[in-house]
Design an enzyme around this catalytic site. Structure first.
Site, PDB file in Angstrom:
ATOM      1  N   LYS A  97       0.875  -1.190   0.000  1.00  0.00           N
ATOM      2  CA  LYS A  97       0.000   0.000   0.000  1.00  0.00           C
ATOM      3  C   LYS A  97       0.901   1.226   0.000  1.00  0.00           C
ATOM      4  CE  LYS A  97      -4.420   1.051   0.168  1.00  0.00           C
ATOM      5  NZ  LYS A  97      -5.572   0.244  -0.300  1.00  0.00           N
TER       6      LYS A  97
ATOM      7  N   ASP B  17      -7.052   4.248  -4.564  1.00  0.00           N
ATOM      8  CA  ASP B  17      -7.735   4.097  -3.265  1.00  0.00           C
ATOM      9  C   ASP B  17      -8.358   5.471  -3.012  1.00  0.00           C
ATOM     10  OD1 ASP B  17      -7.903   2.095  -0.817  1.00  0.00           O
ATOM     11  OD2 ASP B  17      -7.528   4.041   0.090  1.00  0.00           O
TER      12      ASP B  17
HETATM   13  P1  NDP Z   1     -13.026   7.664  -3.002  1.00  0.00           P
HETATM   14  O1  NDP Z   1     -11.906   8.627  -2.905  1.00  0.00           O
HETATM   15  O2  NDP Z   1     -13.636   7.410  -4.328  1.00  0.00           O
HETATM   16  O3  NDP Z   1     -14.177   8.060  -1.980  1.00  0.00           O
HETATM   17  C1  NDP Z   1     -13.878   8.195  -0.637  1.00  0.00           C
HETATM   18  C2  NDP Z   1     -15.164   8.443   0.095  1.00  0.00           C
HETATM   19  O4  NDP Z   1     -14.948   8.341   1.491  1.00  0.00           O
HETATM   20  C3  NDP Z   1     -15.726   9.819  -0.150  1.00  0.00           C
HETATM   21  O5  NDP Z   1     -17.108   9.725  -0.108  1.00  0.00           O
HETATM   22  C4  NDP Z   1     -15.198  10.630   1.029  1.00  0.00           C
HETATM   23  O6  NDP Z   1     -16.016  11.728   1.357  1.00  0.00           O
HETATM   24  C5  NDP Z   1     -15.241   9.592   2.113  1.00  0.00           C
HETATM   25  N1  NDP Z   1     -14.191   9.841   3.111  1.00  0.00           N
HETATM   26  C6  NDP Z   1     -12.866   9.802   2.925  1.00  0.00           C
HETATM   27  N2  NDP Z   1     -12.223  10.109   4.045  1.00  0.00           N
HETATM   28  C7  NDP Z   1     -13.166  10.339   4.955  1.00  0.00           C
HETATM   29  C8  NDP Z   1     -13.124  10.688   6.308  1.00  0.00           C
HETATM   30  N3  NDP Z   1     -11.974  10.884   6.967  1.00  0.00           N
HETATM   31  N4  NDP Z   1     -14.300  10.818   6.968  1.00  0.00           N
HETATM   32  C9  NDP Z   1     -15.476  10.628   6.331  1.00  0.00           C
HETATM   33  N5  NDP Z   1     -15.564  10.308   5.033  1.00  0.00           N
HETATM   34  C10 NDP Z   1     -14.421  10.159   4.357  1.00  0.00           C
HETATM   35  O7  NDP Z   1     -12.456   6.297  -2.366  1.00  0.00           O
HETATM   36  P2  NDP Z   1     -12.932   4.796  -2.598  1.00  0.00           P
HETATM   37  O8  NDP Z   1     -14.381   4.730  -2.812  1.00  0.00           O
HETATM   38  O9  NDP Z   1     -12.022   4.199  -3.608  1.00  0.00           O
HETATM   39  O10 NDP Z   1     -12.554   4.132  -1.196  1.00  0.00           O
HETATM   40  C11 NDP Z   1     -13.474   4.044  -0.121  1.00  0.00           C
HETATM   41  C12 NDP Z   1     -13.038   2.942   0.823  1.00  0.00           C
HETATM   42  O11 NDP Z   1     -12.992   1.688   0.111  1.00  0.00           O
HETATM   43  C13 NDP Z   1     -11.642   3.096   1.430  1.00  0.00           C
HETATM   44  O12 NDP Z   1     -11.631   2.530   2.719  1.00  0.00           O
HETATM   45  C14 NDP Z   1     -10.772   2.242   0.513  1.00  0.00           C
HETATM   46  O13 NDP Z   1      -9.590   1.822   1.155  1.00  0.00           O
HETATM   47  C15 NDP Z   1     -11.715   1.090   0.253  1.00  0.00           C
HETATM   48  N6  NDP Z   1     -11.444   0.282  -0.937  1.00  0.00           N
HETATM   49  C16 NDP Z   1     -11.347   0.837  -2.173  1.00  0.00           C
HETATM   50  C17 NDP Z   1     -11.126   0.030  -3.278  1.00  0.00           C
HETATM   51  C18 NDP Z   1     -11.107   0.572  -4.662  1.00  0.00           C
HETATM   52  O14 NDP Z   1     -11.005  -0.223  -5.592  1.00  0.00           O
HETATM   53  N7  NDP Z   1     -11.202   1.865  -4.877  1.00  0.00           N
HETATM   54  C19 NDP Z   1     -10.915  -1.419  -3.130  1.00  0.00           C
HETATM   55  C20 NDP Z   1     -11.111  -1.913  -1.785  1.00  0.00           C
HETATM   56  C21 NDP Z   1     -11.343  -1.072  -0.744  1.00  0.00           C
HETATM   57  P3  NDP Z   1     -15.423  13.251   1.336  1.00  0.00           P
HETATM   58  O15 NDP Z   1     -14.984  13.509  -0.076  1.00  0.00           O
HETATM   59  O16 NDP Z   1     -16.543  14.097   1.790  1.00  0.00           O
HETATM   60  O17 NDP Z   1     -14.263  13.217   2.303  1.00  0.00           O
HETATM   61  O1  2IT Z   2      -7.928  -1.626  -0.834  1.00  0.00           O
HETATM   62  C1  2IT Z   2      -7.847  -2.125  -1.966  1.00  0.00           C
HETATM   63  O2  2IT Z   2      -7.925  -3.339  -2.160  1.00  0.00           O
HETATM   64  C2  2IT Z   2      -7.652  -1.219  -3.102  1.00  0.00           C
HETATM   65  N1  2IT Z   2      -7.623  -0.007  -2.903  1.00  0.00           N
HETATM   66  C3  2IT Z   2      -7.457  -1.768  -4.487  1.00  0.00           C
HETATM   67  C4  2IT Z   2      -6.041  -2.205  -4.707  1.00  0.00           C
HETATM   68  C5  2IT Z   2      -5.702  -2.617  -6.100  1.00  0.00           C
HETATM   69  O3  2IT Z   2      -4.521  -2.946  -6.306  1.00  0.00           O
HETATM   70  O4  2IT Z   2      -6.559  -2.633  -6.988  1.00  0.00           O
END
Ligand code: NDP
Ligand code: 2IT
Length: 448
Positions: free
Chosen positions: A126, A166
């Site tokens: 990461k 992420d």
């Molecule tokens: P995005 O950047 O697309 O969206 C993040 C979201 O989380 C936004 O709605 C943001 O709102 C909110 N957020 C972020 N930080 C905070 C905070 N401190 N408090 C409250 N809300 C918060 O990210 P993703 O959708 O990609 O990721 C979301 C989660 O999913 C994370 O935990 C990530 O690690 C996990 N994840 C993502 C994957 C992927 O493929 N993208 C794969 C597996 C897991 P705002 O803009 O208002 O802060």
């Molecule tokens: O938390 C996760 O698994 C991710 N943000 C996706 C990682 C990836 O390599 O696609």
């Protein structure tokens, strides 16, 4: 408690006193493994757990860039190469002001087990930066990405480490990062990053994969419970990539997501985020310079609850899709009191260990992050395969593989839990299933 597990947790705490998130996940994973460790004394002889909790390599570096007024800024960049026993380090990059070593180590540690669960040959890593993309112009984002990659490129490559997105890193950022990699290295290197746009090596379904995967996993749990998604209400947090994919699949399967949230509050939409217009608006919000959840409430005339989390809203299913520790004991009590039966983790470590235990003790079925959200990284690994073979699969092909992977993650977790006398505990089952494969590979590769 198993004495070896206890000792390694204590030693890890002593060595990393200022890393609460990392210690939270180490405690959670290692205590899940007690029954396994009891039956395998060879792991202690090989110092396997001590090696498992120590990243193979951690890189920290300066990222200097200029804003649109020409003013210089300095951020800190990181890449944690946690465990490469199963394949090249693989995992996302997070750009968020809260990013620090503890958060990236917790994410890297989780990624090791998640990637093992996918059945695909990928190690865990990461990275990211404490850079805040909110309010930045496109040109500023580009300059930051270029500065970040100028250093990161020394440490990554298709056979060593393959980053992705992420929080704060989506297709746009991956594009700028890849462009700079190519410029400095003068090499395509099989695309090196995943989550690329479709015109140059990105995989169909990768943007949707994490959210879709959550629901494919949920379908397995519903089948186990002789239940169905149709007609169910879902409380979601976040409005980013994962929340969007989940809401889209929920609508397709006949359910409805009634909440989404951001850092400054949540929106309640009793009609559900089910129309194409609403779903597409999530993408628009996420891409806008001043992204803010209130935009949704204003546009669609819904209730906006400032500075509140959505977990007080009564729903059949809760799916946190924002960030770590958004479900503490306080929220877990609300979820249980609402009679919610299912809780699936789209985000990484969205709940404290106590909150998970409380929900499980009160009959909520918990699907843990490392299993439930593994569809994203799984399709990333499929992107790597397509890039190395210089071909692209259709969306139907990728979708079918994703479904199959999520089913095998669920089935393998359930099987491991049952084998170790833990019933249908999908949390411990996922930890055990993920661990066994990594442990086997580490034992076979000798001491290092
Ligand atoms: P995005 O950047 O697309 O969206 C993040 C979201 O989380 C936004 O709605 C943001 O709102 C909110 N957020 C972020 N930080 C905070 C905070 N401190 N408090 C409250 N809300 C918060 O990210 P993703 O959708 O990609 O990721 C979301 C989660 O999913 C994370 O935990 C990530 O690690 C996990 N994840 C993502 C994957 C992927 O493929 N993208 C794969 C597996 C897991 P705002 O803009 O208002 O802060
Ligand atoms: O938390 C996760 O698994 C991710 N943000 C996706 C990682 C990836 O390599 O696609």
């Amino acid at each position: 408690m198993n004495a070896y597990v206890q000792r390694v947790i204590e030693e890890t705490k002593a060595k990393n006193p200022d890393q609460p998130e990392f210690l939270q996940t180490v405690t959670e994973v290692l205590t899940s493994l007690e029954n396994v460790i009891d039956q395998h004394p060879e792991y202690e002889k090989a110092a396997l757990l001590e090696r498992l909790v120590e990243p193979e390599r951690q890189v920290m570096f300066r990222v200097a860039w200029t804003d649109d007024e020409g003013k210089p800024h300095v951020n800190r960049g990181y890449r944690i190469q946690f465990n490469g026993a199963l394949g090249p380090y693989k995992g996302g990059l997070r750009f968020h002001p809260s990013v620090n070593l503890s958060i990236l180590k917790f994410l890297g540690f989780e990624q090791v087990f998640k990637n093992s669960l996918t059945t695909l040959p990928i190690g865990g890593g990461k990275g990211g930066s404490d850079f805040d993309p909110h309010g930045k112009s496109d040109a500023e984002i580009m300059r930051f990405c270029q500065a970040f990659m100028t250093e990161l490129q020394r440490h990554i490559g298709p056979n060593t480490d393959v980053p992705a997105g992420d929080i704060g890193v989506g297709g746009r950022e991956i594009g700028y990062l890849f462009g700079q990699y190519r410029r400095v290295r003068d090499s395509w290197d099989n695309g090196v990053l995943t989550g690329k746009p479709l015109t140059y090596g990105g995989s169909l379904i990768r943007p949707e994969a994490t959210g879709y995967g959550v629901l494919y996993y949920a379908e397995q749990v519903f089948a186990h419970e002789h239940d169905s998604i149709k007609g169910k209400t879902f409380a979601l947090s976040g409005y980013g990539n994962v929340a969007w994919g989940a809401a889209k699949k929920i609508a397709e399967l006949g359910g409805k997501a009634v909440t989404i949230s951001g850092h400054n509050g949540y929106v309640y939409d009793p009609d559900g985020i089910v129309t194409e217009e609403k779903l597409n608006y999530l993408l628009e919000m996420r891409a806008s310079r001043n992204a803010n959840i209130k935009m949704y409430a204003d546009k669609f005339g819904c209730e906006f609850h400032e500075n509140e989390k959505p977990w007080g809203v009564k729903a059949d299913v809760c799916i946190p899709c924002a960030t770590q520790n958004e479900v503490t004991m306080e929220e877990a009590k609300k979820i249980v009191a609402n009679g919610t039966k299912y809780y699936f983790e789209g985000a990484n470590m969205p709940a404290t260990n106590e909150a998970i235990a409380y929900m499980q003790e009160n009959g909520v079925i918990v699907g843990p992050a490392k299993a439930v959200n593994a569809g994203g990284v799984a399709v990333s690994a499929l992107e790597m395969s397509q890039n190395s073979e210089r071909l692209s699969w259709t969306s139907e092909e990728v979708n079918a593989k994703l479904k199959q992977i999520m089913k095998s993650i669920h089935d393998n977790s359930a099987k491991c839990a049952a084998e170790y006398g833990l019933g249908y505990d999908l949390v411990k089952g996922a930890n055990i299933a993920g661990f066994l494969k990594v442990a086997d590979a580490m034992m076979s590769q000798g001491l290092f």
